[in-house]
Every structure is written in structure tokens, then in C-alpha cells.
Design an enzyme around this catalytic site. Structure first.
Site, PDB file in Angstrom:
ATOM      1  N   ASP A  49      13.503  -7.508  27.026  1.00 19.25           N
ATOM      2  CA  ASP A  49      12.607  -8.654  27.103  1.00 19.25           C
ATOM      3  C   ASP A  49      11.641  -8.539  25.921  1.00 19.25           C
ATOM      4  O   ASP A  49      11.560  -7.532  25.226  1.00 19.25           O
ATOM      5  CB  ASP A  49      11.875  -8.688  28.450  1.00 19.25           C
ATOM      6  CG  ASP A  49      11.370 -10.087  28.778  1.00 19.25           C
ATOM      7  OD1 ASP A  49      11.143 -10.377  29.953  1.00 19.25           O
ATOM      8  OD2 ASP A  49      11.225 -10.897  27.829  1.00 19.25           O
TER       9      ASP A  49
HETATM   10  C1  GLC Z   1       9.518 -13.838  28.105  1.00 12.90           C
HETATM   11  C2  GLC Z   1      10.171 -13.686  29.456  1.00 12.90           C
HETATM   12  C3  GLC Z   1      11.663 -13.781  29.407  1.00 12.90           C
HETATM   13  C4  GLC Z   1      12.058 -14.741  28.307  1.00 12.90           C
HETATM   14  C5  GLC Z   1      11.686 -14.092  26.983  1.00 12.90           C
HETATM   15  C6  GLC Z   1      12.012 -14.990  25.784  1.00 12.90           C
HETATM   16  O1  GLC Z   1       8.423 -12.983  28.028  1.00 12.90           O
HETATM   17  O2  GLC Z   1       9.849 -12.540  30.224  1.00 12.90           O
HETATM   18  O3  GLC Z   1      12.106 -14.220  30.714  1.00 12.90           O
HETATM   19  O4  GLC Z   1      13.450 -14.998  28.358  1.00 12.90           O
HETATM   20  O5  GLC Z   1      10.334 -13.718  26.950  1.00 12.90           O
HETATM   21  O6  GLC Z   1      11.205 -16.114  25.814  1.00 12.90           O
END
Ligand code: GLC
Length: 753
Positions: A283
Site C-alpha cells: 500500500d
Molecule cells: C491508499 C489506500 C489503498 C489505495 C492506495 C492507492 O492509501 O490504502 O486502498 O489503493 O492508497 O491509492
């Protein structure tokens, strides 16, 4: 070149690869593997590291193209213009040394341009086929923009509505979440990954994130391996079995280990046990955040721990591009692990057909977005996702022919952006059809329709005078339609609440409507269960609509006026009070279960002697049970369940349990019932939940019609990870229900030998 040796670091065993060639060959196209081998053999270490680097679009296109030409970027997120994507892709395919295409990603969580209900609402449909269609439509629209990877489905089991991200989940239950996740994976990835409308799915957040302590986002979780295996991992395993091409690690540390550095999860479970041959992305900055966790000493240590745990691609922490080359030169990271990561990344790119078709026809997006069939699917999903929680005196559906006027009120009645809900980056509010617009279009020619938001937004506190004026105004109409709930920004990532009562003066607004003496219908549009117990007495009917998306207005107005019949069921338990959380149906019995007759706060005699009162497990001020249980939802008709029976009384663990019941529509309207099958394992080597959903089906019946509903439940579906941490069906006595929610219905008993 420093001789590279395998170094056994204390606690961190670096394994080059846990996938045997034969596993790889079995699960992936041999031709693709050959192309991967050939390409990897030509790649420098720098180019391999470049593939593991995912960045959000920033700076100028030329700056980005320069890095792409140098082979420093493997994937980009948050670019959605097809022409821009083609420019960036050309830099990769035609101007870099090896011509490896970029993987373009975006959070397409519940639709791209056509916005569907938030995933929690989609789960309330208990309709995997419809949810699959929605994901397919999202993929068709997103791929037309050039997006070929979405960070969805979110499969976090969520039993805490304080957590804003419950909105993105399919709720509290592993069976329902698994079904919804599999449907979304199939919808996104379509018939073949190399179809230009296919978008790689990403099962996230791996794993346990929904159990963040106190419902506060990014907080620690403390799940045992047994809880992980019996509750939190199954939806991810199902997604992998359904062909999900990628997974994303979660922000939380579980039992002190951040998921991004958890080799047990990423190698042992995901690769060795499940045979996953796709790609694992972190993430956002979660690799770098292992320093903040106190799990990595610095970003170099974080890079080492992430790559060696089994991460393939680093989203936005830069730790791989900063440190991997040194780590490999030092021998702390084996280049074979890097090769495995690059293989997993290239496998996704080959499977998507990006090497053959890297560019997008820029004219396609105009042809597909907001197609009538897309809007109709979104409307139908919004309709099926609405849950009727109260309908005193059968006030709903309203009979338009018996009314002269309706007052539409509340801050969510005409709030096009709020109605779309969280994680709606590409939905366009000016395409939203709100309830106000919908009722004017459908009934403006025969009803006097008044409109008064009273509050400009859900949090606004309005004066008593304004509420009094509203009461007076409402008294001059035949019925009041109130639309309350949550602004979209109060829901979603990092948007957690410690108090779940309706925001602002919304409860006062419902009470003000009640004082008008006219029939009151309340629609709550929110991203989570709210504690609405105190509001129920002030409304004759209440329809719960988890942020319903672009077509929420027409769907809700059709339901209110009876052009459609509510069929939604709750995918998550509604608490009486926030203090009950976590509260969910698949709870353990405990040694002192509540009897239901315990004295509540106001019933306890003043000066009562020191006793343990009921000597059972409950809250003095909230009791034991929920406000509304998982699986609950009313209809405009009634259903009768009868003749519950099994084909046998005793089964072997290898057999199938055939259960049936007779379902009758005992009301006056054709309607759909979500029939639910629950099982309880009375005694296990470890304590088992009082009930677990094992199957469900949507059954539509006309008034008076009956049907025998049949389920086939493989006994192996009753397997669980017991005392010895082995997954097996344990012999014993089981109860089985087929009912309309998790709290009602009769049961039959069977044994497994
Ligand atoms: C965010 C979220 C994740 C998302 C990623 C890209 O912080 O936790 O679910 O897909 O970043 O935006």
C-alpha cells in the site's frame, strides 16, 4: 561483482523463491514464462529494480518520460487521460532500452465514471451476479481511459463501523465477502486478461486491516493466526482461487508485524499454501512506514524486509529504487528474490497483453462512459442495495395517486457529490441523479413537490427557529421525505468516528418532521452503520442506502413509490450504541451468554445491593443484541419459511448436506427474498461461532406463490482451523438454519461422523 551468497539473517530467512518451476509452469502460460525468462536475462539490476517501482504521476510529463526511458518506473497510478497515458507508454515501449510497457493503475473502487453504490452497499444486494456486472462495467470504462489495474476488491472483514473504510468493504462476514470479492475479480478481469477491457484486480488489504483497534485507521491489529485463518484470510484465498492477478499489503501491524514485512503471510500462506503466482504491491508508502512502525531501523532496512518478505512492487515509498542495488551488492538481498519479484510483475504485464497492445484508442472512452446500460446497472444495484429497516403501518410504498403534495427535505436530498460516496475519484457529480431530481422528473406533473434541505450539509447545526419553521412548512404537505446521512468525506480512508449518531442537527430534523403530524419517510445515505436507535421513533419508515452512487435518486424514488420493492439485507450489524462495538452475529457464545431478560440501567432498583445483576454478558445501558442484525431487511411483502429439512441426519466429512425449506410469499406484492443458510458447530476443539453464513440465494415470488428452496452444502465447507492449527471438519453435532436474517428462523440438527 560481489559473490552473491545466501545469508541467513536472524529471523529473516531469505528465500530466492518458494514457487517451484513446475508450479509456475502449471499456473502460468508456459509461453509467457519463456518470454519472461528471455527478458530477465537481458535486464540489468537497475532495470529490474525499475520494474518494482510504482509512482503516482507528478511533475511534468517530460520529467516522468525521462525516468521511464531510463527504465526507472514499472507502474504509474493516478493518470486517467488516455492521451497522456499513450505519451507515457510510448516513452516506455518505444524509447526505453527494453520496451517494457508500464502498468497503469487507479482506485476504481465502485465504478469509474458511472458510479455504483459503495461496496458495502453492493454487498447489501447479496447479488454476486449483479456485482460482477458492475465490476465489468467499471473495467470497460476504466480501460477505455487506459487503466489496466484497479486497487479493488477490498476484502477486509469489517466489524467496526467507527472505521471509515468499512464503506469499501463487503461487511462483517467471510462468506458474503468471499462471494462479493470473487464476483468483482471476475468482473474486472473479464473473460481473458489480455482482453483490452480487462483490468487486473487487486485483492486488498492483505490482511486484517478491518480489525484496527478502536476503529481508528492505520492502527494496530491483534488477530491470532486462528482468527486470520478462520475469518480474515478466506476472502483473499477465494480471490486468489478466482484468479486475482495482484494483492496489496495492508498498513496495519498485526501482532507487531507490519503486513508489508510479514513473510509468513506473503510467502508461506500466499505463495506456498495458495500457489499465488501474481504480483504483490505494497500500500502507499507502507514499506517506508515500517520505519515509523519501529519494525525497520531505516529505509534501507525497510527495503530489505519488504523484498525479503515477498513484496514485489513498492508503491510510492521509493525504498526499492533507493536501496535495492546496494542491498544486492552487499548480499543482504539475493538477486534471485529480485528476479522473482520482476517475474511476478512481468507475468501480470504479459497476461494483460500489454506487450502486444500497450496503447489506448483515445476515442473509446467517449463511446463507453455513461452508456445507458451502465446507468441502468448502477440504478438496479442502488435499488437492490437499499435496506428497508422500518415500515410502521406499512406506510411504504407511498401511493402517488392518493397524495397531492410531498415535501422533500434534508441535506442529502440534492447532494450529487455526497451521494457518490467515498473513493469516487472519477465519478462526475453533474451526472448524479439525486432523489430531488428523480422525484421531480417522475412525479412533478402530478404532485406539488416542495424542497427544503434545512441544513446545507450533514454536519451543519441549525437553529431551533429554523427547525420550527420546517415543522410548520411540513404540516402543509401530505408526506415528508427526509434524506439524511453522511457527507462522502466523513467516510472512507482515515475518516473514522468515535460517535456514530447522525451528524449535525439531523436527528432534530427528523423529530421536527415528526412534529408536523404528517407521515415521515427517512432515507439514510451513509458509508457505514450509524447509531439511529434514537431516530426510529420519529420516523414511520426508514430506508438505509449506503451511498448509492450516480443513479441513487431514481432507485430510491422507485422504491418509495412502489415501482420497485426493497430486497436489500444488512451486510453488517447495526449497533444500538457505539459502545457495543465490535458487535457482529458470528460471535462466540461465551460461558455466560445473555438471556435477554437482564435488567437494564433504568430498571435497576435504586440502592440495589452489590450483586452481579444478570451474571451474563451484556451492557447495562444497551443490553446485548444489536439494533438490527446481519442479514436483516424488510420488504413490502412478507415471507413464510416452513418445512426445513435435510436429506439425512448424519453425514461423512466428504459428503454434501442437502437442505431445503418451503418459502411462501404471504403478502400482496411480488418481491425478492435473500434466503440465508447458517450453520452452528456446537462443540469444537476450539470454540465455534454461534452461527456462520454458509450460503444464500435471491428468490423472487409472486403473492401467494411458494417454492422449495434447496441448498447443497459440502460438509468440507464446515472445516475450520482448530486447536492443532490444522484445517479439518471435526465430527460432532451441528445446527442448520434457513432464514431471512441471522437472528430469526428455526433450525434442524445433523451430525458429522
Ligand atoms: C491508499 C489506500 C489503498 C489505495 C492506495 C492507492 O492509501 O490504502 O486502498 O489503493 O492508497 O491509492
Amino acid at each position: 561483482m560481489i559473490a552473491r551468497i545466501l545469508i541467513l539473517l536472524s529471523g529473516v530467512l531469505i528465500l530466492a523463491s518458494c514457487q517451484s518451476d513446475s508450479t509456475r509452469r502449471n499456473t502460468a502460460d508456459a509461453q509467457i514464462e519463456k518470454r519472461i525468462d528471455e527478458l530477465i536475462s537481458r535486464m540489468t539490476v537497475e532495470e529490474k529494480i525499475g520494474q518494482t517501482n510504482q509512482l503516482t504521476v507528478y511533475g511534468t510529463t517530460e520529467e516522468l518520460c525521462e525516468k521511464i526511458r531510463n527504465g526507472e518506473i514499472g507502474s504509474l497510478l493516478n493518470v486517467v487521460d488516455p492521451a497522456d497515458i499513450n505519451t507515457l507508454q510510448r516513452a516506455a515501449v518505444e524509447q526505453s532500452r527494453l520496451g517494457i510497457p508500464l502498468l497503469i493503475a487507479r482506485d476504481v473502487i465502485h465504478g469509474f465514471r458511472t458510479v455504483f453504490p459503495i461496496p458495502l452497499g453492493q454487498a447489501a444486494t447479496f447479488d454476486p451476479a449483479l456485482v460482477e456486472q458492475g465490476a465489468r462495467i467499471a473495467a470497460i470504462e476504466a480501460s477505455a481511459a487506459g487503466i489496466r489495474w484497479t486497487f479493488s476488491p477490498m476484502l477486509d472483514i469489517s466489524r467496526d463501523p467507527r472505521w471509515g473504510r468499512i464503506a469499501e468493504s463487503a461487511g462483517e462476514d467471510p462468506c458474503l465477502t468471499s462471494a462479493m470479492g470473487a464476483a468483482m475479480v471476475k468482473g474486472y478481469q473479464g473473460e481473458g486478461a489480455d482482453d483490452p477491457t480487462s483490468v487486473a484486480a487487486c485483492a486488498k488489504h492483505f490482511v486484517g486491516y478491518g480489525a484496527s483497534e478502536s476503529g481508528r485507521d492505520y492502527n494496530s491489529t491483534n488477530l491470532t493466526e486462528r482468527q486470520l485463518r478462520n475469518v480474515y484470510l478466506p476472502p483473499f484465498e477465494q480471490a486468489v482461487r478466482s484468479g486475482a492477478m495482484t494483492l496489496m499489503t495492508s498498513f496495519n501491524d498485526n501482532d507487531g508485524i507490519p503486513s508489508t514485512g510479514n513473510r509468513f503471510l506473503l510467502e508461506e500462506v500466499l505463495r506456498n499454501e495458495w500457489g499465488f503466482d501474481g504480483m504483490v504491491v505494497t500500500d502507499w508508502n507502507s514499506a517506508g512506514e515500517m520505519v515509523s512502525h519501529g519494525f525497520a531501523a531505516d529505509t534501507k532496512d525497510a527495503a530489505m524486509k519488504a523484498i525479503n518478505a515477498g513484496v514485489d512492487m513498492d508503491m510510492m515509498s521509493h525504498v526499492f529504487s533507493l536501496h535495492l542495488e546496494d542491498l544486492i551488492d552487499e548480499g543482504t538481498v539475493d538477486e534471485q528474490r529480485l528476479d522473482e519479484a520482476v517475474r511476478n510483475i512481468l507475468r501480470v504485464k504479459f497476461r494483460l497483453g500489454l506487450f502486444e497492445n500497450p496503447y489506448i484508442d483515445t476515442a473509446r472512452i467517449a463511446r463507453v462512459t455513461y452508456a445507458p446500460e451502465h446507468l441502468e446497472a448502477a440504478r438496479r444495484t442502488a435499488e437492490e442495495s437499499a435496506v428497508l429497516l422500518r415500515n410502521e403501518g406499512g406506510i411504504l410504498p407511498l401511493d402517488a395517486s392518493a397524495l397531492r403534495s410531498v415535501l422533500v427535505a434534508g441535506p442529502m436530498a440534492d447532494a450529487p457529490a455526497e451521494q457518490l460516496g467515498t473513493w469516487t475519484f472519477d465519478g462526475e457529480p453533474d451526472h448524479t441523479v439525486t432523489p430531488l431530481a428523480a422525484i421531480r422528473a417522475a412525479y412533478g406533473d402530478r404532485l406539488r413537490i416542495g424542497y427544503n434541505p434545512v441544513a446545507a450539509y450533514s454536519r451543519e447545526k441549525v437553529t431551533a427557529a429554523k427547525l420550527a419553521a420546517f415543522t410548520a412548512q411540513a404540516a402543509s404537505y401530505d408526506a415528508i421525505l427526509l434524506f439524511v446521512g453522511e457527507e462522502a468525506i466523513l467516510s472512507g480512508e482515515a475518516h473514522c468516528l468515535a460517535d456514530l449518531n447522525l451528524q449535525g442537527s439531523q436527528s432534530e430534523l427528523i423529530a421536527a418532521a415528526r412534529r408536523s403530524g404528517k407521515p415521515v419517510v427517512t432515507v439514510v445515505m451513509a458509508g457505514r452503520p450509524l447509531t439511529i436507535a434514537r431516530d426510529l421513533a420519529n420516523t414511520d419508515a426508514l430506508l438505509y442506502s449506503f451511498h448509492p452512487g450516480t443513479m441513487g435518486g431514481p432507485a430510491l424514488i422507485d422504491l418509495i413509490f412502489g415501482n420497485a420493492v426493497p430486497s436489500g439485507k444488512l451486510p453488517v450489524t447495526f449497533p444500538v450504541a457505539t459502545g457495543q462495538i465490535p458487535i457482529y452475529y458470528a460471535r462466540n457464545m461465551t460461558g455466560r451468554p445473555a438471556a435477554g431478560n437482564e435488567l437494564l440501567l433504568d430498571e435497576i432498583p435504586v440502592g440495589a445491593g452489590q450483586t452481579s445483576l444478570g451474571c451474563t454478558s451484556y451492557h447495562l445501558d444497551a443490553g446485548f443484541g444489536p439494533l438490527f442484525p446481519f442479514g436483516f431487511g424488510l420488504s413490502y411483502t412478507t415471507f413464510k419459511y416452513a418445512d426445513l429439512q435435510l436429506d439425512k441426519e448424519t453425514y461423512l466429512p466428504t459428503e454434501t448436506i442437502r437442505a431445503s425449506c418451503r418459502l411462501t410469499n404471504t403478502g400482496k406484492r411480488t418481491a425478492t427474498e435473500v434466503v440465508q443458510l447458517y450453520v452452528r458447530d456446537r462443540v469444537g476443539s476450539t470454540v465455534r461461532p454461534v452461527k456462520e453464513l454458509k450460503a444464500f440465494d435471491r428468490i423472487t415470488l409472486e403473492p401467494g406463490q411458494s417454492r422449495t428452496v434447496e441448498f447443497e452444502l459440502p460438509a468440507e465447507d464446515l472445516a475450520f482451523w482448530g486447536l492443532d492449527m490444522q484445517k479439518r471438519v471435526e465430527p460432532g453435532t451441528f445446527d442448520l438454519w434457513i432464514a431471512g436474517d441471522s437472528q430469526s428462523g428455526n433450525s434442524v440438527t445433523f451430525t458429522i461422523n
